[in-house]
Design a protein around this motif. Structure first.
Motif, PDB file in Angstrom:
ATOM      1  N   TYR A 142     -20.353   7.865  14.477  1.00 21.67           N
ATOM      2  CA  TYR A 142     -19.486   9.023  14.653  1.00 21.67           C
ATOM      3  C   TYR A 142     -20.389  10.305  15.003  1.00 21.67           C
ATOM      4  O   TYR A 142     -21.672  10.582  14.565  1.00 21.67           O
ATOM      5  N   VAL A 143     -19.533  11.437  15.581  1.00 23.99           N
ATOM      6  CA  VAL A 143     -20.005  12.689  15.816  1.00 23.99           C
ATOM      7  C   VAL A 143     -19.379  13.573  15.487  1.00 23.99           C
ATOM      8  O   VAL A 143     -18.046  13.663  15.735  1.00 23.99           O
ATOM      9  N   LEU A 144     -19.640  14.302  14.293  1.00 20.91           N
ATOM     10  CA  LEU A 144     -18.886  15.556  13.658  1.00 20.91           C
ATOM     11  C   LEU A 144     -19.364  16.755  14.411  1.00 20.91           C
ATOM     12  O   LEU A 144     -20.449  17.098  14.447  1.00 20.91           O
ATOM     13  N   ARG A 184     -25.275   6.539  10.686  1.00 21.78           N
ATOM     14  CA  ARG A 184     -23.840   6.675  10.322  1.00 21.78           C
ATOM     15  C   ARG A 184     -23.116   7.801  11.071  1.00 21.78           C
ATOM     16  O   ARG A 184     -21.970   7.758  11.800  1.00 21.78           O
ATOM     17  N   LEU A 185     -23.824   9.085  11.166  1.00 17.45           N
ATOM     18  CA  LEU A 185     -23.024  10.230  11.685  1.00 17.45           C
ATOM     19  C   LEU A 185     -24.352  11.094  12.349  1.00 17.45           C
ATOM     20  O   LEU A 185     -25.356  11.270  11.733  1.00 17.45           O
ATOM     21  N   ILE A 186     -23.842  11.945  13.305  1.00 19.73           N
ATOM     22  CA  ILE A 186     -24.516  12.953  14.108  1.00 19.73           C
ATOM     23  C   ILE A 186     -23.674  13.858  13.603  1.00 19.73           C
ATOM     24  O   ILE A 186     -22.667  14.033  14.362  1.00 19.73           O
ATOM     25  N   CYS A 187     -24.305  15.247  13.309  1.00 21.19           N
ATOM     26  CA  CYS A 187     -23.484  16.279  12.956  1.00 21.19           C
ATOM     27  C   CYS A 187     -24.040  17.403  13.752  1.00 21.19           C
ATOM     28  O   CYS A 187     -25.214  17.962  14.060  1.00 21.19           O
ATOM     29  N   ILE A 188     -23.152  18.174  14.631  1.00 27.15           N
ATOM     30  CA  ILE A 188     -23.525  19.199  15.531  1.00 27.15           C
ATOM     31  C   ILE A 188     -22.638  20.390  15.186  1.00 27.15           C
ATOM     32  O   ILE A 188     -21.487  20.391  14.699  1.00 27.15           O
ATOM     33  N   ASN A 189     -22.857  21.514  15.512  1.00 32.55           N
ATOM     34  CA  ASN A 189     -22.113  22.808  15.367  1.00 32.55           C
ATOM     35  C   ASN A 189     -22.276  23.746  16.648  1.00 32.55           C
ATOM     36  O   ASN A 189     -23.256  24.006  16.987  1.00 32.55           O
TER      37      ASN A 189
END
Length: 376
Positions: A190-192, A157-162
């Motif tokens: 999505y990419v957050l 669902r989602l890839i999170c990067i900082n």
């Protein structure tokens, strides 16, 4: 929903007020009100009058048109202002973005090391979270794209990067972001991207995830790159279907960020070039000072951060001495505040906020160096 305490925040809340030397914070040294107000070009008279005349009602619920326009100018592509939503710092932006995107049974991939809520909010919502681990090659942090490709699966669902990451200062360039986008497209994820440190590094050619991926959700604030954490002014930019969900969620969690905060935040953003020039000079000077200190401090090393104000210092601690005990001893004996690496699941080192005032950094590094020498 059971929420895991943010270890870094617990540590700071418990200890920061008894420190006399603080090299633990994660922003470029904050502006005072006088410095911020002087951005108006009239010694603060114009913004002072605007604040004095402002009605303290709810104001612009999603952020004023001037605020949204100033945010939009930070990105490479034109955007619909309705997709920019004001938030309570990046903390509120990340929370609302994740809650709007993730539910029980979802699969999330999160860059690691990173800002803890990007991993733990999805977990609290019932998602399965796999960690995409960045690596230190001895000089800089690298992102193994092939490892991300193995972690993403149908239904992710989602890839999170900082980008850049807290606590490492690791920063993904355009090529790496485009690789992340290509992988996300294969499964429709999505990419957050939490980009609170990105603006101060954009003079090096770094770009926002928003500029490379159509399903990007980006968060940011004035707290880190813009030296105004006390305003609690942040934002999220998202595709229309996600922005609609965040808009509904804000009515439960925020409603508005405040009339005064909006006025002051807009002033900072309208003078972003000036503020960022100030902060880039601070980052460069402080990084040089840390590099020189490391050259004469054999028990400490780093993968140098990429133009941003946080870094992870690896410490050569003797057997039996953990980073938390070492940091508590620094605080008790010397009044020196650092955050132990264990707060970021990175034991054996500390998070260094090296963009504090120059004199404070010098005192802090001197105390830390003497404490490390005393271990020999």
């Amino acid at each position: 929903m059971e929420v895991t305490p943010i270890a870094n925040e617990v540590w700071l809340n418990r200890h920061e007020r008894r420190a006399s030397v603080d090299i633990a914070q994660s922003s470029v040294t904050a502006m005072g009100y006088r410095e911020l107000a002087a951005l108006d070009g009239e010694g603060g008279a114009r913004i002072g009058a605007a604040l004095a005349d402002a009605r303290l009602d709810y104001g612009w619920i999603e952020g004023s048109p001037a605020f949204k326009a100033a945010v939009s100018r930070l990105y490479g592509r034109e955007m619909d202002p309705s997709l920019v939503l004001q938030e309570n710092g990046a903390t509120g932006a990340n929370r609302d973005a994740v809650v709007s995107l993730v539910g029980p049974g979802d699969h999330v991939v999160c860059e690691w090391p990173t800002y803890q809520p990007l991993r733990d909010i999805p977990r609290a919502l019932g998602a399965t979270v796999d960690l995409w681990r960045l690596e230190c090659d001895g000089t800089r942090w690298t992102a193994p794209v092939e490892a991300l490709e193995r972690l993403v699966r149908p239904g992710t669902r989602l890839i999170c990067i900082n980008n850049a990451a807290n606590p490492t200062g690791a920063l993904l360039g355009r090529e790496e972001l485009e690789a992340v986008a290509d992988i996300a497209r294969t499964v429709g994820a999505y990419v957050l991207s939490d980009e609170v440190y990105l603006p101060v590094a954009q003079d090096r050619g770094y770009v926002s995830m928003l500029d490379v991926y159509e399903r990007a959700v980006v968060t940011n604030s004035l707290s880190k790159s813009f030296s105004a954490p006390g305003l609690r002014a942040g934002w999220v930019v998202a595709p229309p279907e996600v922005a609609a969900r965040i808009r509904a969620l804000r009515d439960y969690s925020l409603i508005c960020a405040g009339v005064g905060n909006d006025l002051l935040a807009t002033l900072v953003l309208e003078h972003a070039d000036e503020v960022l020039a100030r902060n880039r000079a601070i980052v460069r000077a402080r990084a040089r000072a840390v590099g020189e200190w490391l050259g004469r401090t054999p028990r400490a090393s780093w993968c140098a951060p990429d133009g941003v104000p946080v870094a992870y210092l690896s410490l050569d601690l003797p057997d039996g001495l953990d980073d938390e005990t070492f940091c508590l001893d620094l605080l008790d004996r010397h009044g020196l505040l650092l955050v132990p690496g264990g707060c970021f699941d990175m034991p054996g080192g500390v998070r260094l906020g090296y963009c504090c005032p120059e004199g404070e950094l010098g005192r802090g590094l001197d105390l830390l160096g003497r404490a490390l020498e005393g271990l020999d």
